[in-house]
Design an enzyme around this catalytic site. Structure first.
Site, PDB file in Angstrom:
ATOM      1  N   SER A  50       0.857  -1.197   0.000  1.00  0.00           N
ATOM      2  CA  SER A  50       0.000   0.000   0.000  1.00  0.00           C
ATOM      3  C   SER A  50       0.889   1.242   0.000  1.00  0.00           C
ATOM      4  CB  SER A  50      -0.884  -0.001   1.245  1.00  0.00           C
ATOM      5  OG  SER A  50      -0.069   0.135   2.407  1.00  0.00           O
ATOM      6  N   ASP A  83      -1.051  -1.334  -4.021  1.00  0.00           N
ATOM      7  CA  ASP A  83      -2.416  -1.400  -3.512  1.00  0.00           C
ATOM      8  C   ASP A  83      -2.918   0.033  -3.251  1.00  0.00           C
ATOM      9  OD1 ASP A  83      -4.719  -2.610  -2.534  1.00  0.00           O
ATOM     10  OD2 ASP A  83      -3.887  -2.931  -0.522  1.00  0.00           O
ATOM     11  N   HIS A 186     -12.684  -3.007   4.639  1.00  0.00           N
ATOM     12  CA  HIS A 186     -11.305  -3.078   5.124  1.00  0.00           C
ATOM     13  C   HIS A 186     -11.271  -3.222   6.646  1.00  0.00           C
ATOM     14  CE1 HIS A 186     -10.164  -0.832   1.228  1.00  0.00           C
ATOM     15  NE2 HIS A 186      -9.670  -2.050   1.131  1.00  0.00           N
ATOM     16  N   GLY A 187     -10.185  -3.770   7.166  1.00  0.00           N
ATOM     17  CA  GLY A 187      -9.983  -3.807   8.605  1.00  0.00           C
ATOM     18  C   GLY A 187     -10.442  -5.092   9.273  1.00  0.00           C
ATOM     19  N   HIS A 216     -11.724  -6.720  -2.402  1.00  0.00           N
ATOM     20  CA  HIS A 216     -10.922  -6.119  -1.323  1.00  0.00           C
ATOM     21  C   HIS A 216     -11.549  -6.465   0.018  1.00  0.00           C
ATOM     22  CE1 HIS A 216      -8.154  -3.101  -3.332  1.00  0.00           C
ATOM     23  NE2 HIS A 216      -8.739  -3.717  -4.331  1.00  0.00           N
ATOM     24  N   GLY A 217     -10.798  -6.233   1.082  1.00  0.00           N
ATOM     25  CA  GLY A 217     -11.345  -6.427   2.422  1.00  0.00           C
ATOM     26  C   GLY A 217     -11.806  -7.857   2.644  1.00  0.00           C
ATOM     27  N   SER A 219     -10.266 -10.484   4.269  1.00  0.00           N
ATOM     28  CA  SER A 219      -9.708 -11.304   5.352  1.00  0.00           C
ATOM     29  C   SER A 219     -10.838 -12.014   6.081  1.00  0.00           C
ATOM     30  CB  SER A 219      -8.918 -10.431   6.343  1.00  0.00           C
ATOM     31  OG  SER A 219      -7.602 -10.220   5.882  1.00  0.00           O
ATOM     32  N   ASP A 261      -4.995  -8.687   4.049  1.00  0.00           N
ATOM     33  CA  ASP A 261      -4.000  -7.951   4.832  1.00  0.00           C
ATOM     34  C   ASP A 261      -4.182  -8.252   6.317  1.00  0.00           C
ATOM     35  OD1 ASP A 261      -2.166  -6.213   5.889  1.00  0.00           O
ATOM     36  OD2 ASP A 261      -2.954  -4.407   4.949  1.00  0.00           O
TER      37      ASP A 261
HETATM   38 ZN   LIG Z   1      -8.410  -2.419  -0.514  1.00  0.00          ZN
END
Ligand SMILES: [Zn+2]
Length: 330
Positions: A50, A83, A186-187, A216-217, A219, A261
Site C-alpha cells: 500500500s 495497492d 477493510h480492517g 478487497h477487504g 480477510s 492484509d
Molecule cells: Zn483495498
C-alpha cells in the site's frame, strides 16, 4: 526471474476457475513468509504494497525486498502490485520501482478519504492506464466503494457496485482488473450484524464484464487468531471477517483476486504476543519475528489451498512486461 504482469496471473486463474490471494507486505519477514508459502504449495502469488507500506519503508527498501522475493523464487510467478494508488504520480513511483501492476483507486479522491464521482474515477483511471500500459504494467481500478478504513484509506461509507456502471467503466477506461464492492470492508471489524455479501451483484457484474474481478477487504479474521491475540493481552472484542466459504463461493461466481492484509497482521501479532507472554526474558527481534514469520507462512499456505491457487505455479510460461508492452500497443 519470474516477475509477471498481474494480468497474466489473473487471466490464468479465470481460465481455470481458481482465486489468487494478494497479500499485503510491509517488511522482510512478511515477504519471506508469503514466498515460503507459495513455494510450499506451488502457487502463483501477488505481493502488494500500500502507499502506507511504501511510506513506512521509505519506498526503496520495500521495493528491493519485493524484488528479492522474485530473485529468490525463480519458478514462482510473482506480481509486484501497488495497492490503492491514489494518483498518476503514485503509479509512476511504483512503476519506477519495478512493480508489474498498480491499482488506481479513483472511487476516492486523492486524499484517500473523500468519495469521488464517476467522471473523476474515469479520468484518473484512464490517465494511469495510458501511462502503465506503455510499460506493460497491469492496472486495477475500483468501482463502487468499500466500507471500513485501512492504512488511512477509506471514506467510512460503503456503496455497493452498480453492475451497469461497472460495464460502462470498463469500456471507458480500458482497465485490466476491476475491484467491486459487494459488502466486504477493510480492517478487522467488517460486520456488525449478519454477514451478507451481495452475490447477486457479483453474478450480474460477471455476466457483463470479461476482465478479472477483485475482492478487497477479504480477510476472514479467524476466531482462533482473535482468541490468541486476546488470550495474550490483546484487546480486539467483536472482530469479524468474511467466512472462507463466502470467499470460495465468490471465487466460484467469478472473483479472481482476493486481497488479504488483516489476517496476516493477526497471525504475526498473536505469535509475538505469545512469545512475549511466555518468554519475557527474550529481547532479540529474531526470537519473536522468526516465529511470527513461521505462523504467517502457515496461514498463507492454508489460504492458497482454500482459494485453489495451490499447484498452479508451473501451469504457464511467464510473460514479461516487454511482451505486455507489445500486446497493449496493438
Ligand atoms: Zn483495498
Amino acid at each position: 526471474m519470474a516477475l509477471v504482469p498481474m494480468k497474466q496471473i489473473l487471466e490464468e486463474a479465470k481460465k481455470k476457475g481458481y482465486g489468487v490471494g494478494a497479500y499485503n507486505v510491509n517488511n522482510m519477514e512478511q515477504i519471506q513468509a508469503i514466498m515460503a508459502a507459495a513455494q510450499e504449495t506451488q502457487s502463483p502469488v501477488i505481493i502488494q504494497a500500500s502507499r502506507g507500506a511504501l511510506k513506512y519503508s521509505n519506498f526503496t527498501y520495500l521495493g528491493y525486498l519485493m524484488k528479492a522475493a522474485v530473485i529468490e523464487n525463480p519458478t514462482i510467478p510473482v506480481a509486484m502490485h501497488l495497492d490503492h494508488g491514489n494518483s498518476l504520480d503514485s503509479a509512476k513511483k511504483a512503476i519506477d520501482l519495478g512493480f508489474s501492476s498498480v491499482m488506481i483507486d479513483g472511487s476516492l479522491k486523492e486524499d484517500g478519504k473523500t468519495p469521488s464521482d464517476y467522471e473523476y474515477n474515469v479520468n484518473v483511471t484512464k490517465s494511469v492506464v495510458e501511462y502503465a500500459h506503455k510499460y506493460g504494467v497491469t492496472v486495477e481500478a475500483e468501482i463502487g466503494r468499500l466500507g471500513g478504513i485501512e492504512d488511512g484509506v477509506g471514506s467510512g461509507s460503503a456503496h455497493i457496485t452498480d453492475p451497469q456502471e461497472a460495464l460502462q467503466f470498463v469500456k471507458d477506461t480500458g482497465v485490466d482488473a476491476l475491484a467491486i464492492a459487494i459488502g466486504t470492508s477493510h480492517g478487522a471489524y467488517k460486520f456488525k450484524g449478519a454477514k451478507v455479501l451481495a452475490f447477486d451483484v457479483l453474478q450480474e457484474v460477471r455476466k457483463l464484464i470479461d476482465i478479472p474481478i477483485v475482492l478487497h477487504g477479504a480477510s476472514s479474521v479467524p476466531k482462533e487468531l482473535i482468541d490468541a491475540v486476546n488470550k495474550y493481552g490483546g484487546k480486539m472484542p467483536g472482530a469479524e471477517g468474511v467466512p472462507m466459504e463466502h470467499l470460495q463461493k465468490a471465487i466460484k461466481l467469478g472473483v479472481q483476486k482476493i486481497n488479504v492484509d488483516t489476517d496476516g497482521r493477526l497471525a504475526m501479532t498473536a505469535t509475538i504476543r505469545k512469545v512475549f507472554t511466555e518468554s519475557p526474558e527474550k529481547f532479540d527481534p529474531r526470537d519473536y519475528l522468526g516465529p511470527a514469520r513461521t505462523a504467517l507462512q502457515g496461514l498463507i499456505a492454508s489460504k492458497m489451498k482454500a482459494f485453489g491457487t495451490a499447484g498452479h505455479a508451473s501451469d504457464y510460461a511467464p510473460l514479461t512486461l516487454e511482451d505486455m508492452k507489445k500486446a497493449y500497443s496493438k
